[in-house]
Write a protein that holds these residues in place. Structure first.
Motif, PDB file in Angstrom:
ATOM      1  N   GLN A  13       0.901  -9.847  -2.410  1.00  0.00           N
ATOM      2  CA  GLN A  13       1.368  -8.922  -3.445  1.00  0.00           C
ATOM      3  C   GLN A  13       0.529  -7.657  -3.448  1.00  0.00           C
ATOM      4  N   LYS A  14      -0.783  -7.823  -3.351  1.00  0.00           N
ATOM      5  CA  LYS A  14      -1.689  -6.671  -3.379  1.00  0.00           C
ATOM      6  C   LYS A  14      -1.448  -5.773  -2.176  1.00  0.00           C
ATOM      7  N   ASP A  36       4.653  -6.581  -6.986  1.00  0.00           N
ATOM      8  CA  ASP A  36       4.004  -7.370  -8.027  1.00  0.00           C
ATOM      9  C   ASP A  36       4.871  -8.472  -8.615  1.00  0.00           C
TER      10      ASP A  36
END
Length: 83
Positions: free
Chosen positions: A21-22, A27
């Motif tokens: 996700q990062k 997100d």
């Protein structure tokens, strides 16, 4: 309560998901992963979502504390130079 092996798998998957996700900026990826897991194992899905939510809550809490501390320090240094 889930089997320890399920919890361990969910924790590992949660860590990997947060890293992806990062890197990708997606997100809400954890929701998609949850859907994939739920299609075959509701138990793993629930353990994964719990692991994700607790980690995301910790991240939010740490971010909040960092912002509060920065605001406090900024106010303290601003007050000292203006006095």
């Amino acid at each position: 309560m889930a089997d320890q092996a399920v919890i361990d798998m969910a924790n590992k998957l949660a860590e990997e998901c947060l890293a992806v996700q990062k890197e990708t900026g997606d997100d809400r990826l954890f929701m998609q992963v949850g859907d994939v897991l739920g299609a075959s194992s509701q138990t793993l899905e629930e353990a994964f979502l719990t692991a994700i939510r607790t980690r995301m809550a910790e991240i939010s809490g740490r971010r909040f504390l960092a912002q509060k501390l920065k605001a406090h320090r900024d106010a303290a240094s601003g007050g000292a130079s203006n006095g």
